[in-house]
Scaffold this active site. Structure first.
Site, PDB file in Angstrom:
ATOM      1  N   LYS A   9       0.819  -1.215   0.000  1.00  0.00           N
ATOM      2  CA  LYS A   9       0.000   0.000   0.000  1.00  0.00           C
ATOM      3  C   LYS A   9       0.856   1.271   0.000  1.00  0.00           C
ATOM      4  O   LYS A   9       2.064   1.224   0.273  1.00  0.00           O
ATOM      5  CB  LYS A   9      -0.935  -0.032   1.217  1.00  0.00           C
ATOM      6  CG  LYS A   9      -1.996  -1.144   1.135  1.00  0.00           C
ATOM      7  CD  LYS A   9      -2.998  -1.038   2.292  1.00  0.00           C
ATOM      8  CE  LYS A   9      -4.058  -2.112   2.197  1.00  0.00           C
ATOM      9  NZ  LYS A   9      -5.048  -2.008   3.307  1.00  0.00           N
ATOM     10  N   TYR A  49     -12.397  -1.939  -3.569  1.00  0.00           N
ATOM     11  CA  TYR A  49     -12.890  -1.954  -2.188  1.00  0.00           C
ATOM     12  C   TYR A  49     -14.417  -1.796  -2.128  1.00  0.00           C
ATOM     13  O   TYR A  49     -14.954  -1.375  -1.104  1.00  0.00           O
ATOM     14  CB  TYR A  49     -12.185  -0.882  -1.357  1.00  0.00           C
ATOM     15  CG  TYR A  49     -10.825  -1.328  -0.820  1.00  0.00           C
ATOM     16  CD1 TYR A  49     -10.715  -2.472  -0.025  1.00  0.00           C
ATOM     17  CD2 TYR A  49      -9.672  -0.615  -1.101  1.00  0.00           C
ATOM     18  CE1 TYR A  49      -9.486  -2.891   0.473  1.00  0.00           C
ATOM     19  CE2 TYR A  49      -8.431  -1.025  -0.596  1.00  0.00           C
ATOM     20  CZ  TYR A  49      -8.355  -2.162   0.191  1.00  0.00           C
ATOM     21  OH  TYR A  49      -7.142  -2.571   0.693  1.00  0.00           O
ATOM     22  N   PHE A  57     -15.309   4.458   6.812  1.00  0.00           N
ATOM     23  CA  PHE A  57     -13.945   4.790   6.406  1.00  0.00           C
ATOM     24  C   PHE A  57     -13.716   4.673   4.899  1.00  0.00           C
ATOM     25  O   PHE A  57     -12.595   4.836   4.422  1.00  0.00           O
ATOM     26  CB  PHE A  57     -12.924   3.919   7.154  1.00  0.00           C
ATOM     27  CG  PHE A  57     -13.134   2.427   6.985  1.00  0.00           C
ATOM     28  CD1 PHE A  57     -12.685   1.763   5.851  1.00  0.00           C
ATOM     29  CD2 PHE A  57     -13.789   1.691   7.969  1.00  0.00           C
ATOM     30  CE1 PHE A  57     -12.879   0.400   5.692  1.00  0.00           C
ATOM     31  CE2 PHE A  57     -13.984   0.314   7.816  1.00  0.00           C
ATOM     32  CZ  PHE A  57     -13.533  -0.325   6.671  1.00  0.00           C
ATOM     33  N   ARG A  85      -2.201 -13.985   4.756  1.00  0.00           N
ATOM     34  CA  ARG A  85      -2.936 -13.267   5.826  1.00  0.00           C
ATOM     35  C   ARG A  85      -2.132 -13.337   7.125  1.00  0.00           C
ATOM     36  O   ARG A  85      -2.083 -12.378   7.888  1.00  0.00           O
ATOM     37  CB  ARG A  85      -4.320 -13.879   6.037  1.00  0.00           C
ATOM     38  CG  ARG A  85      -5.254 -13.815   4.835  1.00  0.00           C
ATOM     39  CD  ARG A  85      -5.838 -12.476   4.557  1.00  0.00           C
ATOM     40  NE  ARG A  85      -6.773 -12.020   5.561  1.00  0.00           N
ATOM     41  CZ  ARG A  85      -7.480 -10.894   5.461  1.00  0.00           C
ATOM     42  NH1 ARG A  85      -7.360 -10.113   4.400  1.00  0.00           N
ATOM     43  NH2 ARG A  85      -8.302 -10.533   6.420  1.00  0.00           N
ATOM     44  N   THR A  91      -5.380  -6.621  10.878  1.00  0.00           N
ATOM     45  CA  THR A  91      -5.675  -5.359  10.184  1.00  0.00           C
ATOM     46  C   THR A  91      -5.143  -4.159  10.961  1.00  0.00           C
ATOM     47  O   THR A  91      -4.531  -3.255  10.390  1.00  0.00           O
ATOM     48  CB  THR A  91      -7.204  -5.205  10.003  1.00  0.00           C
ATOM     49  OG1 THR A  91      -7.705  -6.389   9.380  1.00  0.00           O
ATOM     50  CG2 THR A  91      -7.532  -4.003   9.143  1.00  0.00           C
ATOM     51  N   ARG A 102       2.460  -5.961   9.135  1.00  0.00           N
ATOM     52  CA  ARG A 102       1.758  -4.827   9.747  1.00  0.00           C
ATOM     53  C   ARG A 102       2.365  -4.439  11.094  1.00  0.00           C
ATOM     54  O   ARG A 102       2.413  -3.260  11.442  1.00  0.00           O
ATOM     55  CB  ARG A 102       0.272  -5.134   9.842  1.00  0.00           C
ATOM     56  CG  ARG A 102      -0.396  -5.017   8.453  1.00  0.00           C
ATOM     57  CD  ARG A 102      -1.732  -5.655   8.410  1.00  0.00           C
ATOM     58  NE  ARG A 102      -2.481  -5.310   7.198  1.00  0.00           N
ATOM     59  CZ  ARG A 102      -3.608  -5.910   6.845  1.00  0.00           C
ATOM     60  NH1 ARG A 102      -4.114  -6.885   7.592  1.00  0.00           N
ATOM     61  NH2 ARG A 102      -4.239  -5.541   5.750  1.00  0.00           N
ATOM     62  N   ASN A 112      -2.084   0.554   6.604  1.00  0.00           N
ATOM     63  CA  ASN A 112      -1.550  -0.683   7.178  1.00  0.00           C
ATOM     64  C   ASN A 112      -0.711  -1.515   6.205  1.00  0.00           C
ATOM     65  O   ASN A 112      -0.591  -2.727   6.356  1.00  0.00           O
ATOM     66  CB  ASN A 112      -2.680  -1.498   7.812  1.00  0.00           C
ATOM     67  CG  ASN A 112      -3.733  -1.914   6.802  1.00  0.00           C
ATOM     68  OD1 ASN A 112      -3.608  -1.621   5.624  1.00  0.00           O
ATOM     69  ND2 ASN A 112      -4.759  -2.611   7.270  1.00  0.00           N
ATOM     70  N   HIS A 115      -2.252  -5.400   1.600  1.00  0.00           N
ATOM     71  CA  HIS A 115      -3.533  -6.067   1.381  1.00  0.00           C
ATOM     72  C   HIS A 115      -3.266  -7.497   0.963  1.00  0.00           C
ATOM     73  O   HIS A 115      -2.337  -7.740   0.181  1.00  0.00           O
ATOM     74  CB  HIS A 115      -4.347  -5.388   0.271  1.00  0.00           C
ATOM     75  CG  HIS A 115      -5.437  -6.283  -0.268  1.00  0.00           C
ATOM     76  ND1 HIS A 115      -6.640  -6.426   0.364  1.00  0.00           N
ATOM     77  CD2 HIS A 115      -5.460  -7.132  -1.326  1.00  0.00           C
ATOM     78  CE1 HIS A 115      -7.371  -7.327  -0.304  1.00  0.00           C
ATOM     79  NE2 HIS A 115      -6.678  -7.763  -1.334  1.00  0.00           N
ATOM     80  N   GLU A 126      -9.538 -10.781  -7.745  1.00  0.00           N
ATOM     81  CA  GLU A 126      -8.609  -9.650  -7.604  1.00  0.00           C
ATOM     82  C   GLU A 126      -7.421  -9.778  -8.560  1.00  0.00           C
ATOM     83  O   GLU A 126      -6.997  -8.783  -9.167  1.00  0.00           O
ATOM     84  CB  GLU A 126      -8.140  -9.548  -6.150  1.00  0.00           C
ATOM     85  CG  GLU A 126      -9.273  -9.135  -5.213  1.00  0.00           C
ATOM     86  CD  GLU A 126      -8.930  -9.222  -3.730  1.00  0.00           C
ATOM     87  OE1 GLU A 126      -9.809  -8.914  -2.907  1.00  0.00           O
ATOM     88  OE2 GLU A 126      -7.790  -9.594  -3.392  1.00  0.00           O
TER      89      GLU A 126
END
Ligand code: ATP
Ligand code: MG
Length: 137
Positions: A9, A49, A57, A85, A91, A102, A112, A115, A126
């Site tokens: 990100k 998203y 948010f 993950r 998160t 993270r 964070n 993804h 995706e």
């Protein structure tokens, strides 16, 4: 072998952490089989998203995701979806385990750093949004 979709990100690309994130990915035994640096359009970010569009948010998330270039990736390995993950951590970095992306790099629950797809089905959707088959090797 399974494939998952990953984004490094804007908070991480801005701080020149692409290689540091990739080191954690590779240390976990995941292989980067496709990778490119792109700048998302607002429309792309809103589509990506879309499941969160009713969340408070959402606007902030979209603004953040288009604020700087990102790195999109396809990661391959055994149980790649669940494994990535785990490598990302929770998160909210305050809840992320030691050694996760993270925990090491995230600035906040919004900014964070990473993804990762949350299911094999979403991984396929995706990946197809960003890569054609011949770009994944
Ligand atoms: P991602 O989908 O990015 O891999 P995730 O699955 O861990 O993250 P989601 O619940 O899908 O978390 O939320 C998507 C993204 O929205 C989060 O990664 C984060 O950037 C942002 N986000 C989630 N919750 C908040 C919040 N409370 N405030 C601000 N941003 C948030
Ligand atoms: Mg998610």
């Amino acid at each position: 072998l399974e494939r998952t979709f990953s984004i490094i990100k804007p908070d991480a690309t801005r701080r020149n952490l692409t290689g540091a994130v990739n080191a954690l990915i590779e240390k976990a035994g995941l292989r980067i089989v496709a990778q490119k640096r792109i700048q998302l359009t607002r429309a792309q970010a809103e589509t990506f998203y879309g499941v969160h569009k009713e969340r408070p948010f959402f606007g902030e998330l979209v603004d953040f995701m288009i604020s700087e270039p990102i790195v999109v990736q396809v990661l391959e390995g055994e149980n790649a979806v669940a494994k990535y993950r785990e490598v990302m951590g929770a998160t909210n970095p305050a809840n992320a385990a030691e050694g996760t992306i993270r925990k090491e790099f995230a600035l906040s629950v919004g900014e964070n750093s990473a993804h990762g797809s949350d299911s094999l089905e979403n991984a396929q959707i995706e990946i197809a949004q960003f890569f054609s088959g011949n770009e994944i090797v």
